[in-house]
Design a protein around this motif. Sequence first.
Motif, short mmCIF file in Angstrom:
data_model
loop_
_atom_site.label_atom_id
_atom_site.label_comp_id
_atom_site.label_asym_id
_atom_site.label_seq_id
_atom_site.Cartn_x
_atom_site.Cartn_y
_atom_site.Cartn_z
N LEU A 74 0.88 -1.17 0.00
CA LEU A 74 0.00 0.00 0.00
C LEU A 74 0.91 1.21 0.00
O LEU A 74 1.77 1.36 0.87
CB LEU A 74 -0.91 0.01 1.22
CG LEU A 74 -2.05 -1.01 1.20
CD1 LEU A 74 -2.80 -1.03 2.52
CD2 LEU A 74 -3.03 -0.69 0.06
N PRO A 110 -3.21 0.46 -3.41
CA PRO A 110 -2.45 -0.77 -3.68
C PRO A 110 -1.56 -0.61 -4.90
O PRO A 110 -1.95 0.00 -5.91
CB PRO A 110 -3.54 -1.81 -3.91
CG PRO A 110 -4.76 -1.04 -4.31
CD PRO A 110 -4.65 0.30 -3.64
N PHE A 144 1.33 -4.88 2.34
CA PHE A 144 -0.09 -5.10 2.10
C PHE A 144 -0.61 -6.23 2.98
O PHE A 144 0.05 -7.25 3.18
CB PHE A 144 -0.33 -5.47 0.63
CG PHE A 144 -1.76 -5.76 0.31
CD1 PHE A 144 -2.61 -4.74 -0.08
CD2 PHE A 144 -2.27 -7.05 0.42
CE1 PHE A 144 -3.94 -5.02 -0.36
CE2 PHE A 144 -3.59 -7.33 0.15
CZ PHE A 144 -4.44 -6.31 -0.26
N LEU A 172 -5.55 -2.91 4.68
CA LEU A 172 -6.47 -2.39 3.68
C LEU A 172 -7.66 -1.67 4.31
O LEU A 172 -8.37 -0.93 3.65
CB LEU A 172 -6.97 -3.53 2.80
CG LEU A 172 -7.58 -3.18 1.44
CD1 LEU A 172 -6.57 -2.45 0.59
CD2 LEU A 172 -8.06 -4.42 0.74
N VAL A 211 -7.93 4.36 2.63
CA VAL A 211 -7.46 3.59 1.48
C VAL A 211 -8.17 4.10 0.24
O VAL A 211 -9.39 4.21 0.22
CB VAL A 211 -7.72 2.09 1.68
CG1 VAL A 211 -7.29 1.32 0.44
CG2 VAL A 211 -6.95 1.59 2.90
N ILE A 214 -8.76 -7.52 -2.60
CA ILE A 214 -8.88 -6.16 -3.14
C ILE A 214 -10.21 -6.01 -3.90
O ILE A 214 -10.87 -4.97 -3.80
CB ILE A 214 -7.69 -5.83 -4.07
CG1 ILE A 214 -6.39 -5.82 -3.26
CG2 ILE A 214 -7.89 -4.49 -4.76
CD1 ILE A 214 -5.15 -5.57 -4.08
N ARG A 259 -13.06 -5.39 -1.45
CA ARG A 259 -13.03 -4.02 -0.90
C ARG A 259 -13.41 -3.00 -1.97
O ARG A 259 -14.12 -2.04 -1.72
CB ARG A 259 -11.61 -3.75 -0.39
CG ARG A 259 -11.37 -2.36 0.14
CD ARG A 259 -11.86 -2.24 1.58
NE ARG A 259 -11.41 -0.98 2.12
CZ ARG A 259 -11.99 0.18 1.89
NH1 ARG A 259 -13.03 0.25 1.10
NH2 ARG A 259 -11.51 1.28 2.44
#
Length: 600
Positions: free
Chosen positions: A60, A72, A108, A113, A121, A147, A150
């Motif tokens: 990140l 990311p 990461f 996250l 983020v 990912i 999210r």
Amino acid sequence: MRCLRYACFGRVAFLAILACTAVLTATSLLRAEPLDMKELVAIAKRHRLPMPPEGARLVLAHTHLDPNIDFPAFLLEKKKNGNVVVLSGTERLTLEKPPRRGQVWRDFSWEALQPTPHLKVSFRKDAAFVCVVQLAARGDQKNAQIIWERYSASEWVADVVDDPHLFLGRCIFRHLEERLPKEPEGWRDTHARMKVLFDEFPKLKTSQWEELFRGLGATIDAKQPAKDTVEATLLDWALQPLEKRNDDIFEEKSPIDGNLPAREIIQRGFAVVADLIALRDDRRVTTHMNIGRNNPRPGVCRVGELADELLSTIAGSTRPNGRPGSAEWKAWWANASGQTEKDFFARAVFRYRGEEIDSVYDGPARILAFSFPEKLPALCEEFSKHASPDRPPFALANALATARLPKEARTKALSEFAQRGFLEHRRRVLQVLAQLDAKACTAIVTPLLAKIPNDAKGEYWTSPEASVIRVVMLIEDDEVWREFLRVAKLASVELRVEMMEPMCYSHLGDKNRGRRLAFLAAFLSDEAVRDNSDGIGGYFGPAARYLFSRIAVRDFAAKKIASIFEFEDEPTASWTPEQWAKLREKVQLKLANEKLPKLD
């Protein structure tokens, strides 16, 4: 239309997207359906989507400009200066080391996250989705799905969720578009890849992308123009890479100046106008970019847009209003061509608003410098009589400095210009004179410094009294620096600090490094406090006020010296007296090892 050259387009787009990113808290996330990666990976491989090298670390990252927003990315390289290179989507970004201690990336993880009260983020729409596909392509399904879960919870990615295959096609096409300014040698390959994308994803054929595709095809198939024609010179400029060009056409770049072809066209004046008008509709692509919210068609700049920019530069104050088309330019040319070139361009240098000069135009001034330099001294006198203090004379001063006149004549005219009018005008002309003839500049600056008032009348950060330092920093003469130090010590505490502000600017390099350090060191025992806690008193802008509404002169001097020495210590407004004392001690110890001129 102003066509701005390609200037870190990816970085600018990146910061713009970050600014408008929607962020959801961890508690509001909804579980998304897992993404079927198989076909997405096949599309990525088929269309050569950029992939991180094997083993590149998933992190990140953030920029030092906004350390509270992570995104990311893949870590590609750690540089010795603390900067890192990451792959964010299809784009390689160099992230600069933060001014304070710390890193611009962290490892990461699912926990990392999640947004926290002080850390958010960010999901760059294209980049995050490409990251998901890149992870899947190298077999990391776990992090790809993390990912995606999210990312897909955000409302503004509905089009991605509805048709991820098409969205990936868009990401790849945008990548090909962004390659154009960077890799003109690969245009034929890029054109072929765009065609394959259109064949597979017909919905990508927006009017803008189809027009770009046709323009690229026309560029590839175009015949080479005859040597030394306006078209050939314009194409030479159109293909100059970013690293060889400054944003300002008239600012020369060493050792190879990519804007030289543009200046060669401009200085020919009337002789190029008809050809430039004829080229206005040329849709061939270039290595330049249109960037800006007022631009009707951001993206790759076309040859015709460069022609239009040069026409506007040549026309100066006489340019047709609004967004003139070819008909308006032809009408303008019919009127202009009936006048003598010398008189036309002399009138085109200034635009008046009532009795006051409102704008000064580089193009006509440079044409006069090349073809009719004898007209410039009278224009300088006209400027001194009719321009307000905030109208910069750089266009005239730079034209005069480069005019086709003997150096003695240019020095004499600039010296006379630098001794007329407002202090701010004189300061700016002296900056130009310092680079043409430092001795002549020194002879004018020394008596000028003796007349500097002890305080500014307006805002300190834009005051001409403080801005005189920009001339002093160009002069390598101890006597000038001694006089400036004397003036600074007599100045109000607000003006004194503002005079110190530019001393550590990185663009100065080693220029007058010893004198700058000696000047700042002279204030390490100055206990006067610049206090603007109430927000009034001439401190409305940034510069020396930035982050510190209240600071002692000696601490400000220590902060500037520490910056020149590149100390890791980064003072904050919450520092205690003890912390400031330690910094002053530290810079004193470092200064003891420097060989500095005696300015006191």
